[in-house]
Design a protein around this motif. Structure first.
Motif, short mmCIF file in Angstrom:
data_model
loop_
_atom_site.label_atom_id
_atom_site.label_comp_id
_atom_site.label_asym_id
_atom_site.label_seq_id
_atom_site.Cartn_x
_atom_site.Cartn_y
_atom_site.Cartn_z
N LEU A 54 0.77 -1.08 0.08
CA LEU A 54 0.02 -0.04 0.06
C LEU A 54 0.65 1.20 0.11
O LEU A 54 0.63 2.33 -0.89
CB LEU A 54 -0.84 0.01 1.12
CG LEU A 54 -1.67 1.16 1.45
CD1 LEU A 54 -2.66 1.49 0.30
CD2 LEU A 54 -2.44 1.39 2.79
N ALA A 72 2.03 1.76 -3.42
CA ALA A 72 0.85 2.38 -4.13
C ALA A 72 0.51 3.83 -3.96
O ALA A 72 0.38 4.56 -5.08
CB ALA A 72 -0.43 1.71 -3.91
N LEU A 73 0.60 4.06 -2.61
CA LEU A 73 0.56 5.72 -2.38
C LEU A 73 1.77 6.46 -2.83
O LEU A 73 1.70 7.63 -3.61
CB LEU A 73 0.49 5.93 -0.98
CG LEU A 73 -0.91 5.27 -0.22
CD1 LEU A 73 -0.60 5.48 1.29
CD2 LEU A 73 -2.02 6.29 -0.49
N LEU A 118 1.65 7.47 -6.57
CA LEU A 118 0.59 8.50 -6.95
C LEU A 118 1.47 9.85 -7.59
O LEU A 118 0.80 10.63 -8.24
CB LEU A 118 -0.25 8.88 -6.00
CG LEU A 118 -1.46 7.68 -5.60
CD1 LEU A 118 -2.08 8.19 -4.50
CD2 LEU A 118 -2.15 7.33 -6.81
N TRP A 121 -4.36 12.08 -10.67
CA TRP A 121 -5.33 12.20 -9.36
C TRP A 121 -5.64 13.64 -8.61
O TRP A 121 -6.56 13.92 -8.05
CB TRP A 121 -4.48 11.36 -8.12
CG TRP A 121 -3.40 11.79 -7.53
CD1 TRP A 121 -2.23 11.38 -7.96
CD2 TRP A 121 -3.01 13.15 -6.63
NE1 TRP A 121 -1.04 12.15 -7.29
CE2 TRP A 121 -1.70 12.94 -6.49
CE3 TRP A 121 -3.85 13.77 -6.03
CZ2 TRP A 121 -1.11 14.05 -5.64
CZ3 TRP A 121 -3.52 14.80 -5.02
CH2 TRP A 121 -2.05 14.80 -4.87
N LEU A 180 -2.98 12.01 0.85
CA LEU A 180 -2.44 10.99 -0.06
C LEU A 180 -0.80 10.97 0.28
O LEU A 180 -0.10 10.54 -0.91
CB LEU A 180 -2.72 11.14 -1.39
CG LEU A 180 -4.37 10.87 -1.66
CD1 LEU A 180 -4.75 11.41 -3.23
CD2 LEU A 180 -4.83 9.63 -1.44
N ILE A 183 -7.73 3.83 3.36
CA ILE A 183 -6.38 3.53 3.45
C ILE A 183 -5.91 2.75 4.64
O ILE A 183 -5.01 2.03 4.55
CB ILE A 183 -5.46 4.94 3.41
CG1 ILE A 183 -5.73 5.80 2.18
CG2 ILE A 183 -3.99 4.79 3.95
CD1 ILE A 183 -5.30 7.09 2.14
N LEU A 198 -4.48 3.59 -7.66
CA LEU A 198 -3.76 2.68 -6.62
C LEU A 198 -3.36 1.38 -7.22
O LEU A 198 -2.23 0.98 -6.74
CB LEU A 198 -4.51 2.71 -5.32
CG LEU A 198 -4.77 3.98 -4.48
CD1 LEU A 198 -5.77 3.45 -3.40
CD2 LEU A 198 -3.60 4.36 -3.94
N ASN A 199 -3.97 0.94 -7.98
CA ASN A 199 -3.60 -0.42 -8.65
C ASN A 199 -2.80 -0.06 -9.96
O ASN A 199 -2.48 -1.17 -10.39
CB ASN A 199 -4.79 -1.22 -8.84
CG ASN A 199 -5.59 -1.68 -7.87
OD1 ASN A 199 -4.97 -2.81 -7.05
ND2 ASN A 199 -6.67 -1.16 -7.37
#
Length: 634
Positions: free
Chosen positions: A8, A11-12, A15, A22, A38, A92, A118-119
């Motif tokens: 995770l 993924a953050l 961004l 985003w 984020l 989150i 995120l994916n």
């Protein structure tokens, strides 16, 4: 499938590379005020504190009891989307604990768009779904407190107020900022508040496992679980390493099966890329943590940077290791490891032992005979840790002055200990535990002995330093074959070490150990400079030392020199009582054909043995070690 919070965080972090996407998504739904939430760095700091180390997930080792707790997801989580900031926080946190998340919302397009972003990096995240209908999968309904921001307050801090929401009394959390603070400045601090709030307990289960060590808990996950855990650590390490100029072009990998695609880091390259010569292994993050210096026993000093997170990771992983070495609650430990001049031995262990239920006397290398006798007489010290070159002469001197001296536990590192010395410790001091720890100056702990492993066998610390064995060309070798040791420091993000050739030889074997940490075990052969090449032949330093055990030799230094057409091999031995140099020379010549010279080469080979008393070989002033091999040939 086990999901890991480090994915995770990746993924953050990814961004940042999708900022226009985003930012456009937030703008199109009038939610631009959510942008500070984020921030991967702010979330990571809070998550690391809550878990007591993201890197140990799904376990948390307890330093006072040597057992673990295990973090488990609640399952699937249902979030009612009233206030977007609260829903995002719930999303989150829920993903961090590995939960599938369902969001019941009037703006499903926004949440599905965020999920797609995120994916986009391909990191394995739990499922995210959104819609106006109730979730079809059973879920835990989670209520996330509303966040309100208040500017202009005279002091920083959080306070709670009651406020109506949706016709019902709902808790609101008000952030009181400094006079000039803006909502965007204050919002990331909510992660710290959340990590201490009771609502978060809806997202996970925490199971205490009394009597289960960290090593055993990891072993019980089996091969598939261990692979998933190490893969997640490696994915995170590679992305963090790419913050540095040296590793900027490193390819993305999904796990250890692709590790060999990454370049090997040799010692010369590490020295050239590291401080004080270069900042190419620095990430540019705000300075924190500790900087150590290598002992420079075999090369120029290097300076090893640990961020605060790196430092905490090292300590968390070392404490279970010391329990495995034989330390227990209530032990009284004399710590004689070297310190000062930024050398790490004493510095790191002071931090580690201070978190354990021990009474520790940190003397460092400055320990004297009087201090040792005082600690054993007055404090009843029952354990000692140090390098053999320091503690063995000291213990023999103490035994001569205090015949009743006893020490139950001897922990050592830095260099191997001769079997003849271990036997003396058992017979003369009544030592019940004599165990070894392997560590590298740059990457800390590599392996350790439990009470069941003997000789040169060491359990691996793969969750901390993932170990490989390769040949001279860097190609992986099958288990059982000796070769160069490479380490990848999975929990060190600043000054990263990926496939670092540490300069040691070993081979991997498999051991079903009675301690519960079964699996890969390192048979440690020794330093790579211990491969002594004379004329066209080769002999191992460890073989020479082992062959001299009948003479009571504790330490050996080999010097190779060449003058004109003559090569000389000088073996300097150190032992409690000087051994017969001529007898040792004849013994070596009889046992090793290599030392008799190569008949095909028209050059003389001279073998000289020098017998020294205990403590007479020169020690390195920083590390206290004896340089095993000196090669003065051009």
């Amino acid at each position: 499938m086990i999901h890991f919070p480090s994915d995770l965080l990746l993924a953050l972090g990814s961004l940042d590379r999708q900022r226009p996407d985003w930012e456009g998504l937030l703008a199109s739904h009038q939610l631009t005020d959510l942008a500070p939430l984020l921030d991967a760095e702010a979330f990571q700091e809070a998550l690391d504190a809550l878990l007591d180390g993201v890197a140990q997930y799904p376990f948390q080792a307890h330093p006072h009891s040597n057992d673990v707790s295990e973090w488990l997801p609640a399952g699937s989580v249902l979030l009612e989307d009233g206030v977007a900031a609260s829903t995002l926080r719930g999303l989150i946190w829920a993903l961090a604990f590995g939960n599938e998340v369902y969001i019941r919302s009037q703006r499903p397009a926004f949440w599905l768009g965020l999920a797609a972003l995120l994916n986009a990096g391909g990191w394995p995240l739990p499922r995210i779904d959104s819609g106006t209908a109730a979730a079809s999968t059973p879920a835990v309904a989670v209520s996330v407190p509303v966040l309100a921001l208040e500017d202009g307050s005279p002091a920083d801090g959080w306070r709670e107020i009651a406020a109506p929401a949706g016709g019902e009394a709902e808790r609101q959390l008000v952030l009181a900022g400094a006079a000039q603070a803006s909502p965007a400045d204050c919002l990331p601090r909510v992660w710290q508040l959340d990590s201490h709030d009771v609502w978060l307990g809806q997202l996970y289960r925490r199971r205490h496992r009394p009597g289960v060590t960290l090593a055993r808990a990891r072993a019980e996950q089996g091969e598939e679980g261990s692979r998933a855990r190490l893969d997640a650590k490696l994915r995170y390490l590679v992305q963090q390493a790419k913050r540095t100029p040296h590793y900027l072009a490193l390819p993305d990998i999904q796990g250890a099966q692709s590790l060999r695609e990454l370049p090997i880091l040799d010692k010369a390259a590490l020295e050239a890329q590291s401080l004080p010569f270069s900042r190419n292994l620095c990430s540019g993050a705000a300075p924190s943590g500790e900087v150590l210096r290598s002992g420079a026993t075999s090369s120029q000093p290097r300076y090893i940077v640990y961020s605060q997170t790196d430092w905490n990771n090292m300590i968390r992983e070392a404490i279970p290791l010391f329990y495995s070495l034989g330390l227990r609650r209530g032990d009284k430990l004399i710590n004689t490891l070297y310190g000062g001049a930024m050398y790490g031995g004493l510095t790191t262990t002071i931090c580690e032992f201070s978190r354990m239920p021990l009474e520790t006397y940190s003397t460092g290398q400055a320990i004297t005979l009087d201090t040792l006798l005082m600690l054993t007489d007055c404090f009843q010290a029952n354990a000692i840790i140090g390098i053999p070159a320091l503690i063995l002469p000291l213990l023999r001197e103490a035994k001569a002055q205090r015949p009743q001296l006893r020490l139950e536990k001897i922990l050592y590192g830095g260099t191997p200990m001769a079997e003849v010395d271990k036997q003396w410790l058992r017979e003369e001091l009544g030592a019940q535990i004599i165990t070894s720890v392997l560590a590298a100056n740059d990457g800390a702990q590599i392996g350790y002995q439990c009470g069941y492993l003997k000789g040169s066998l060491h359990h691996l610390c793969d969750d901390y330093n993932l170990l490989e064995i390769v040949d001279d060309d860097g190609q992986p070798l099958p288990d059982g074959q000796p070769g160069h040791i490479l380490i990848t420091s999975l929990q060190k993000q600043e000054g990263p070490l990926i496939r670092y050739r540490i300069g040691d030889y070993g081979r991997i074997v498999h051991e079903d150990c009675a301690c519960g940490a079964s699996g890969r075990v390192l048979d440690y052969i020794g330093r790579s400079d211990g491969l002594i090449k004379i004329q066209t032949n080769t002999v191992l330093y460890s073989e020479l030392l082992e062959s001299l055990q009948p003479f009571g030799v504790s330490l050996l230094q080999v010097e190779i020199a060449s003058v004109a057409r003559c090569e000389s091999l000088i073996l300097r031995t150190e032992s409690p009582q000087r051994a017969d140099a001529d007898a040792m020379r004849l013994h070596l010549l009889e046992r090793f054909e290599t030392l008799r010279g190569d008949a095909d080469i028209n050059a003389q080979l001279e073998v000289i043995v020098e017998s020294l008393g205990e403590g007479e070989l020169p020690r390195n002033s920083v590390s206290g070690k004896v340089k095993p091999v000196i090669d003065t040939r051009v």
